[in-house]
Design a protein around this motif. Structure first.
Motif, PDB file in Angstrom:
ATOM      1  N   LEU A 188      -8.215  12.394  -9.124  1.00  0.00           N
ATOM      2  CA  LEU A 188      -8.935  11.215  -8.650  1.00  0.00           C
ATOM      3  C   LEU A 188     -10.419  11.513  -8.427  1.00  0.00           C
ATOM      4  N   ALA A 189     -11.266  10.687  -9.021  1.00  0.00           N
ATOM      5  CA  ALA A 189     -12.715  10.829  -8.852  1.00  0.00           C
ATOM      6  C   ALA A 189     -13.113  10.410  -7.438  1.00  0.00           C
ATOM      7  N   ASN A 190     -14.325  10.767  -7.046  1.00  0.00           N
ATOM      8  CA  ASN A 190     -14.840  10.314  -5.749  1.00  0.00           C
ATOM      9  C   ASN A 190     -14.835   8.790  -5.703  1.00  0.00           C
ATOM     10  N   ASN A 191     -14.463   8.246  -4.546  1.00  0.00           N
ATOM     11  CA  ASN A 191     -14.363   6.787  -4.368  1.00  0.00           C
ATOM     12  C   ASN A 191     -13.254   6.179  -5.229  1.00  0.00           C
ATOM     13  N   GLY A 192     -12.343   7.011  -5.697  1.00  0.00           N
ATOM     14  CA  GLY A 192     -11.216   6.492  -6.476  1.00  0.00           C
ATOM     15  C   GLY A 192     -10.131   5.936  -5.576  1.00  0.00           C
ATOM     16  N   PHE A 193      -9.177   5.219  -6.184  1.00  0.00           N
ATOM     17  CA  PHE A 193      -8.087   4.648  -5.402  1.00  0.00           C
ATOM     18  C   PHE A 193      -6.784   4.705  -6.189  1.00  0.00           C
ATOM     19  N   ILE A 194      -5.679   4.684  -5.442  1.00  0.00           N
ATOM     20  CA  ILE A 194      -4.345   4.760  -6.035  1.00  0.00           C
ATOM     21  C   ILE A 194      -3.557   3.516  -5.632  1.00  0.00           C
ATOM     22  N   ILE A 195      -2.949   2.879  -6.616  1.00  0.00           N
ATOM     23  CA  ILE A 195      -2.126   1.686  -6.383  1.00  0.00           C
ATOM     24  C   ILE A 195      -0.667   2.046  -6.637  1.00  0.00           C
ATOM     25  N   SER A 196       0.195   1.697  -5.697  1.00  0.00           N
ATOM     26  CA  SER A 196       1.633   1.936  -5.853  1.00  0.00           C
ATOM     27  C   SER A 196       2.358   0.596  -5.840  1.00  0.00           C
ATOM     28  N   ASP A 197       3.159   0.349  -6.870  1.00  0.00           N
ATOM     29  CA  ASP A 197       3.896  -0.916  -6.957  1.00  0.00           C
ATOM     30  C   ASP A 197       5.311  -0.752  -6.383  1.00  0.00           C
ATOM     31  N   ASN A 198       5.925  -1.881  -6.054  1.00  0.00           N
ATOM     32  CA  ASN A 198       7.332  -1.941  -5.601  1.00  0.00           C
ATOM     33  C   ASN A 198       7.589  -1.260  -4.259  1.00  0.00           C
ATOM     34  N   VAL A 199       6.575  -1.172  -3.398  1.00  0.00           N
ATOM     35  CA  VAL A 199       6.769  -0.431  -2.151  1.00  0.00           C
ATOM     36  C   VAL A 199       7.555  -1.214  -1.086  1.00  0.00           C
ATOM     37  N   LEU A 200       7.830  -2.484  -1.330  1.00  0.00           N
ATOM     38  CA  LEU A 200       8.711  -3.236  -0.429  1.00  0.00           C
ATOM     39  C   LEU A 200      10.110  -3.386  -1.017  1.00  0.00           C
ATOM     40  N   PHE A 201      10.245  -3.078  -2.277  1.00  0.00           N
ATOM     41  CA  PHE A 201      11.512  -3.060  -3.010  1.00  0.00           C
ATOM     42  C   PHE A 201      12.481  -4.168  -2.584  1.00  0.00           C
ATOM     43  N   ARG A 202      12.143  -5.367  -3.011  1.00  0.00           N
ATOM     44  CA  ARG A 202      12.984  -6.560  -2.789  1.00  0.00           C
ATOM     45  C   ARG A 202      13.168  -6.889  -1.304  1.00  0.00           C
ATOM     46  N   GLY A 203      12.325  -6.327  -0.474  1.00  0.00           N
ATOM     47  CA  GLY A 203      12.437  -6.546   0.968  1.00  0.00           C
ATOM     48  C   GLY A 203      13.431  -5.627   1.651  1.00  0.00           C
ATOM     49  N   TYR A 204      14.107  -4.777   0.871  1.00  0.00           N
ATOM     50  CA  TYR A 204      15.130  -3.894   1.437  1.00  0.00           C
ATOM     51  C   TYR A 204      14.553  -2.893   2.432  1.00  0.00           C
ATOM     52  N   VAL A 205      13.306  -2.483   2.237  1.00  0.00           N
ATOM     53  CA  VAL A 205      12.717  -1.475   3.135  1.00  0.00           C
ATOM     54  C   VAL A 205      12.564  -2.012   4.556  1.00  0.00           C
ATOM     55  N   MET A 206      12.608  -3.322   4.718  1.00  0.00           N
ATOM     56  CA  MET A 206      12.445  -3.917   6.047  1.00  0.00           C
ATOM     57  C   MET A 206      13.762  -4.032   6.806  1.00  0.00           C
ATOM     58  N   GLU A 207      14.869  -3.757   6.111  1.00  0.00           N
ATOM     59  CA  GLU A 207      16.173  -3.814   6.763  1.00  0.00           C
ATOM     60  C   GLU A 207      16.467  -2.488   7.463  1.00  0.00           C
ATOM     61  N   GLU A 208      16.772  -2.551   8.748  1.00  0.00           N
ATOM     62  CA  GLU A 208      16.975  -1.334   9.535  1.00  0.00           C
ATOM     63  C   GLU A 208      18.214  -0.559   9.114  1.00  0.00           C
ATOM     64  N   ASN A 209      19.280  -1.257   8.829  1.00  0.00           N
ATOM     65  CA  ASN A 209      20.543  -0.590   8.475  1.00  0.00           C
ATOM     66  C   ASN A 209      20.982  -0.981   7.070  1.00  0.00           C
ATOM     67  N   PHE A 210      20.148  -0.657   6.115  1.00  0.00           N
ATOM     68  CA  PHE A 210      20.437  -1.003   4.722  1.00  0.00           C
ATOM     69  C   PHE A 210      21.500  -0.055   4.169  1.00  0.00           C
ATOM     70  N   GLU A 211      22.594  -0.610   3.659  1.00  0.00           N
ATOM     71  CA  GLU A 211      23.737   0.223   3.266  1.00  0.00           C
ATOM     72  C   GLU A 211      24.195   0.002   1.828  1.00  0.00           C
ATOM     73  N   HIS A 212      23.418  -0.665   1.002  1.00  0.00           N
ATOM     74  CA  HIS A 212      23.836  -0.920  -0.376  1.00  0.00           C
ATOM     75  C   HIS A 212      24.037   0.429  -1.094  1.00  0.00           C
ATOM     76  N   PRO A 213      25.250   0.680  -1.635  1.00  0.00           N
ATOM     77  CA  PRO A 213      25.534   2.000  -2.222  1.00  0.00           C
ATOM     78  C   PRO A 213      24.652   2.365  -3.403  1.00  0.00           C
ATOM     79  N   ARG A 214      24.213   1.375  -4.162  1.00  0.00           N
ATOM     80  CA  ARG A 214      23.403   1.645  -5.352  1.00  0.00           C
ATOM     81  C   ARG A 214      21.955   1.982  -5.001  1.00  0.00           C
ATOM     82  N   TYR A 215      21.428   1.318  -3.967  1.00  0.00           N
ATOM     83  CA  TYR A 215      20.007   1.439  -3.680  1.00  0.00           C
ATOM     84  C   TYR A 215      19.679   2.189  -2.393  1.00  0.00           C
ATOM     85  N   LYS A 216      20.685   2.601  -1.628  1.00  0.00           N
ATOM     86  CA  LYS A 216      20.445   3.178  -0.307  1.00  0.00           C
ATOM     87  C   LYS A 216      19.472   4.363  -0.340  1.00  0.00           C
ATOM     88  N   LYS A 217      19.721   5.330  -1.219  1.00  0.00           N
ATOM     89  CA  LYS A 217      18.877   6.528  -1.269  1.00  0.00           C
ATOM     90  C   LYS A 217      17.459   6.187  -1.723  1.00  0.00           C
TER      91      LYS A 217
END
Length: 213
Positions: free
Chosen positions: A149-178
């Motif tokens: 990264l150059a000086n004054n550069g920036f990094i964008i990360s997509d999908n960081v809320l992942f369908r809103g699942y990251v906001m669930e405290e006790n998310f237990e979906h077997p496919r997506y839990k990890k």
């Protein structure tokens, strides 16, 4: 209900897409290839327009959709995009060639973890890095991108809320839990990174913008 209304309202006020964009979006839908949603991609394009990064690194080319849209936003940018999947790599190369953008967009075929190390060895630098590949590897992708990264550069990360699942405290979906656990950990790590200021926005599937202090 209000969230759905807001989404529809925003979509109705987006700029009209060109025909080649619509064709790529159809291709992604038919092949079930995830691409950024209309609001998310237009936000990304606006960031590119405002910042005018000379060189952009994308981790996760897929069919070349995001790279081509970033080029559309700022044609003077040189874009390097990495794709591991054989079929998607070929699709990206073909789609970029169809638009005669092969001189502006270079597609690298390989595992991003290896290719990022190679880019470091070649002393390449980028003004913007866009991470949109294997969610479980986001932290490693970010770490390997920082030396590029150059000086004054920036990094964008997509999908960081992942369908809103990251906001669930006790998310237990077997496919997506990890995966959700890793994204949660990544978001916490970003928020506390000593060298970057990060803002997470509820746009599309969640976009994190990290600016080097």
């Amino acid at each position: 209900m209000m969230e759905e209304q807001a989404t529809n309202y925003l979509i109705n006020h987006l700029p009209e897409s060109k025909e080649w964009v619509k064709e790529l979006e159809k291709q992604a839908t038919l092949d079930k290839i995830p691409i950024m949603d209309p609001i998310g991609i237009n936000f990304l394009m606006q960031l590119i327009r405002l910042n005018k990064p000379k060189r952009i690194l994308e981790i996760g080319a897929a069919i070349g959709y995001s790279a081509l849209r970033m080029n559309e936003a700022y044609p003077d940018a040189e874009i390097v995009t990495i794709e591991r999947d054989d079929v998607r790599y070929e699709q990206a190369v073909e789609n970029i060639s169809k638009q005669n953008k092969q001189d502006s967009i270079r597609v690298i075929h390989g595992d991003a973890l290896d290719e990022l190390t190679t880019l470091q060895a070649n002393h390449e630098t980028f003004n913007c890095v866009f991470i949109d590949a294997a969610k479980g590897q986001y932290k490693r992708f970010f770490e390997l991108s920082v030396p590029l990264l150059a000086n004054n550069g920036f990094i964008i990360s997509d999908n960081v809320l992942f369908r809103g699942y990251v906001m669930e405290e006790n998310f237990e979906h077997p496919r997506y839990k990890k995966m959700v656990e890793k994204i949660k950990a990544y978001n916490e790590w970003l928020a506390n990174h000593p060298s970057f200021i990060t803002t997470i926005l509820p746009i599309g599937d969640g976009v994190a913008i990290s600016y080097r202090k």
